[in-house]
Design a protein around this motif. Structure first.
Motif, PDB file in Angstrom:
ATOM      1  N   LEU A  20     143.620  -6.597  63.989  1.00 41.58           N
ATOM      2  CA  LEU A  20     142.987  -6.097  65.202  1.00 41.58           C
ATOM      3  C   LEU A  20     142.691  -4.610  65.125  1.00 41.58           C
ATOM      4  O   LEU A  20     141.724  -4.117  65.707  1.00 41.58           O
ATOM      5  CB  LEU A  20     143.882  -6.384  66.412  1.00 41.58           C
ATOM      6  CG  LEU A  20     144.252  -7.855  66.624  1.00 41.58           C
ATOM      7  CD1 LEU A  20     145.102  -8.014  67.873  1.00 41.58           C
ATOM      8  CD2 LEU A  20     143.002  -8.712  66.712  1.00 41.58           C
ATOM      9  N   THR A  57     136.358  -3.495  70.481  1.00 42.06           N
ATOM     10  CA  THR A  57     136.486  -4.006  69.116  1.00 42.06           C
ATOM     11  C   THR A  57     137.744  -4.848  68.967  1.00 42.06           C
ATOM     12  O   THR A  57     137.742  -5.890  68.301  1.00 42.06           O
ATOM     13  CB  THR A  57     136.508  -2.847  68.106  1.00 42.06           C
ATOM     14  OG1 THR A  57     135.275  -2.123  68.194  1.00 42.06           O
ATOM     15  CG2 THR A  57     136.659  -3.361  66.678  1.00 42.06           C
ATOM     16  N   TYR A  79     137.063  -8.114  70.602  1.00 43.51           N
ATOM     17  CA  TYR A  79     136.099  -8.849  69.775  1.00 43.51           C
ATOM     18  C   TYR A  79     136.792  -9.496  68.578  1.00 43.51           C
ATOM     19  O   TYR A  79     136.519 -10.646  68.215  1.00 43.51           O
ATOM     20  CB  TYR A  79     135.029  -7.863  69.316  1.00 43.51           C
ATOM     21  CG  TYR A  79     133.892  -8.453  68.505  1.00 43.51           C
ATOM     22  CD1 TYR A  79     133.162  -9.549  68.963  1.00 43.51           C
ATOM     23  CD2 TYR A  79     133.533  -7.877  67.281  1.00 43.51           C
ATOM     24  CE1 TYR A  79     132.106 -10.056  68.222  1.00 43.51           C
ATOM     25  CE2 TYR A  79     132.480  -8.393  66.541  1.00 43.51           C
ATOM     26  CZ  TYR A  79     131.771  -9.472  67.018  1.00 43.51           C
ATOM     27  OH  TYR A  79     130.729  -9.980  66.276  1.00 43.51           O
ATOM     28  N   ARG A  80     137.712  -8.776  67.965  1.00 41.76           N
ATOM     29  CA  ARG A  80     138.436  -9.321  66.818  1.00 41.76           C
ATOM     30  C   ARG A  80     139.417 -10.404  67.238  1.00 41.76           C
ATOM     31  O   ARG A  80     139.666 -11.354  66.489  1.00 41.76           O
ATOM     32  CB  ARG A  80     139.166  -8.187  66.084  1.00 41.76           C
ATOM     33  CG  ARG A  80     138.212  -7.254  65.342  1.00 41.76           C
ATOM     34  CD  ARG A  80     138.924  -6.046  64.765  1.00 41.76           C
ATOM     35  NE  ARG A  80     137.994  -5.207  64.007  1.00 41.76           N
ATOM     36  CZ  ARG A  80     138.294  -3.996  63.533  1.00 41.76           C
ATOM     37  NH1 ARG A  80     139.499  -3.481  63.750  1.00 41.76           N
ATOM     38  NH2 ARG A  80     137.397  -3.318  62.853  1.00 41.76           N
ATOM     39  N   GLU A 120     135.508 -12.433  66.133  1.00 40.67           N
ATOM     40  CA  GLU A 120     134.229 -11.786  65.833  1.00 40.67           C
ATOM     41  C   GLU A 120     133.060 -12.783  65.844  1.00 40.67           C
ATOM     42  O   GLU A 120     132.379 -12.981  64.828  1.00 40.67           O
ATOM     43  CB  GLU A 120     134.295 -11.060  64.478  1.00 40.67           C
ATOM     44  CG  GLU A 120     135.370  -9.980  64.439  1.00 40.67           C
ATOM     45  CD  GLU A 120     135.342  -9.175  63.150  1.00 40.67           C
ATOM     46  OE1 GLU A 120     134.303  -8.575  62.855  1.00 40.67           O
ATOM     47  OE2 GLU A 120     136.367  -9.184  62.438  1.00 40.67           O
ATOM     48  N   ALA A 140     130.637  -5.480  68.795  1.00 41.52           N
ATOM     49  CA  ALA A 140     131.675  -5.705  69.795  1.00 41.52           C
ATOM     50  C   ALA A 140     131.177  -5.328  71.185  1.00 41.52           C
ATOM     51  O   ALA A 140     131.459  -6.029  72.173  1.00 41.52           O
ATOM     52  CB  ALA A 140     132.928  -4.901  69.438  1.00 41.52           C
TER      53      ALA A 140
END
Length: 327
Positions: A115, A137, A140-141, A145, A166
């Motif tokens: 992450l 981000t 998003y991870r 993704e 993201a």
């Protein structure tokens, strides 16, 4: 003569002739299992797929338990033996992480899950501000993704930034509406943060509670780090100043500065933050006194070099009379 097999299954016979083969076992030292290999005499051992171990990075196969001799896979096999896996702590590369800090286990968890990766190869920056780009981000991870369509073009989000996809994903899913103008419509948008499926409400609440409980300790730790950094910077500045000045500084003053510097360096060897701060200020005082005296002497010397120069008073028009010579 053939090598004596170490495993009863090592002696393989077929077609009326004896062919020696050997067994190579892999001790992963806590990592995922690796199946043993059977290799004919004189053949090369194929390097197996590297094992994995939570929180560690695989560092190779070694021939001894002490992990001092790395195995060379280009060496022909002539006997049975065991190889041992070496591991390196994945988080030891971050020089700014304190294993005793309240957040250490959280850092390990998010790095292990991919992450966050830190701001460089050796820095995680645990006390740095979390930007919106970093925040989306992470979310998003957590979501793996997913692919994103052409999202809204924000003026402050370049396509080549690591957080570009993201931001598009977060904006499209209503997780974070970035406070910026849409390049196409000029419409201003405000931030809206919604819950993500990556963390449960209970986990988020627990993390917030942990952060609040340890906020004071974290603040104190940051102050201690700042004091140490200031002390190191002061030692560096003093050593550089003395080197640059050379013999322009009085020997007695140099001795006083070196004494204060040595006292500060000795304090840095311990953990008494108050003493480190006190010694830093003491060294700063003697350094400033020396430089002030040096600059005063330099100004006096500059005045003497002007040879008693004087100028006339200006006339009623405010103009000075002066002689000049064409050259």
């Amino acid at each position: 003569p053939p090598v004596e097999p170490e495993d009863p299954s090592d002696d393989y016979r077929g077609g009326g002739s004896a062919v020696s083969q050997f067994t190579v076992k892999f001790e992963t030292n806590g990592g995922s299992a690796v199946a043993k290999a059977v290799v004919k005499q004189g053949a090369l051992l194929a390097e197996p797929v590297a094992p994995t171990k939570a929180g560690y990075v695989f560092a190779g196969w070694y021939t001894d338990k002490a992990l001092t001799e790395k195995y060379d896979f280009s060496t022909p096999v002539t006997k049975s033996f065991t190889l041992y896996a070496k591991w390196e702590d994945r988080y030891s590369k971050f020089t700014d992480l304190d294993a005793d800090a309240w957040y250490y286990e959280y850092v390990k968890a998010i790095v292990e899950k991919g992450l966050m990766n830190g701001i460089s190869e050796t820095e995680f920056a645990p006390n740095a501000t979390l930007t919106r780009g970093m925040f989306v981000t992470i979310l998003y991870r957590i979501e793996g993704e997913p692919k994103v369509a052409n999202g809204v073009a924000f003026a402050d989000v370049a396509e080549d930034q690591y957080y570009a996809n993201a931001v598009k994903w977060a904006n499209a899913n209503g997780i974070v509406n970035v406070s910026a103008k849409d390049l196409g419509t000029g419409k201003e948008q405000r931030i809206t943060i919604k819950s993500s499926s990556g963390l449960s409400d209970a986990e988020i609440d627990q993390m917030i509670k942990d952060a609040e409980m340890n906020a004071e300790a974290d603040k104190k730790r940051k102050e201690e780090v700042d004091i140490r950094n200031n002390a190191d910077a002061m030692v560096f500045q003093v050593e550089k100043t003395l080197k640059d000045m050379g013999d322009k500084v009085d020997a007695a003053e140099v001795a006083d500065i070196n004494k204060a510097k040595d006292e500060l360096k000795a304090a840095l060897e311990g953990n008494n933050t108050a003493e480190i701060k006190e010694k830093t200020e003491a060294l700063q005082d003697v350094l400033y006194k020396m430089t002030e005296k040096m600059y005063a002497a330099a100004q006096a010397a500059q005045g003497a070099d002007m040879g008693g120069y004087s100028q006339s008073a200006p006339n009623e028009d405010g103009v000075y009379d002066a002689e000049y010579k064409e050259v």
